[in-house]
Design a protein around this motif. Structure first.
Motif: not given
Length: 134
Positions: A42-69
């Protein structure tokens, strides 16, 4: 963990292992996981995602984001936000942005490819130690 939400939900998820899949409408998505795939269909306004071992997939961001893997691919589809930072130690980074995307998109990986659409007004800062930048 599979979660389907209503409108304007804030989700704070913390797991040790296991995949996370989010469906529905989400305002803010905060995820911290040691292992497993994180998929937001889905679409999110804000995403803050941290994953040690694994893929991250987001279908939409409308604001800000910090994605770490530390070890996984990071994919963002339909990005229309104003600021996005993506960091991966060993994994590819892919961002598909819309014409509404603005501000700064920063992508850094030590061992992986970076594939980002550079058209439009958004400033893109991309760095890869041992991978191609497209």
């Amino acid at each position: 963990v599979h979660i389907t939400t209503g409108e304007d939900m804030k989700l704070d998820l913390n797991t040790r292992t296991g995949d996370i899949q989010v469906n529905g409408k989400v305002d803010t998505l905060n995820v911290d996981t040691s292992g497993g795939y994180v998929t937001c269909k889905t679409t999110v306004r804000e995403a803050n995602i941290k994953s040690m071992t694994g893929d991250i997939e987001i279908h939409g961001i409308t604001g800000t984001g910090m994605l770490r893997s530390s070890a996984g691919y990071i994919t963002v589809r339909s990005y229309s936000g104003s600021q996005l930072t993506i960091e991966s130690t060993t994994g590819d980074i892919s961002v598909e942005k819309t014409d509404q995307a603005s501000g700064v998109l920063k992508a850094v990986t030590s061992a992986g490819f970076i594939d980002i659409d550079r058209s439009g007004d958004m400033r893109v800062d991309a760095k890869s130690t041992t991978g191609d930048i497209r």
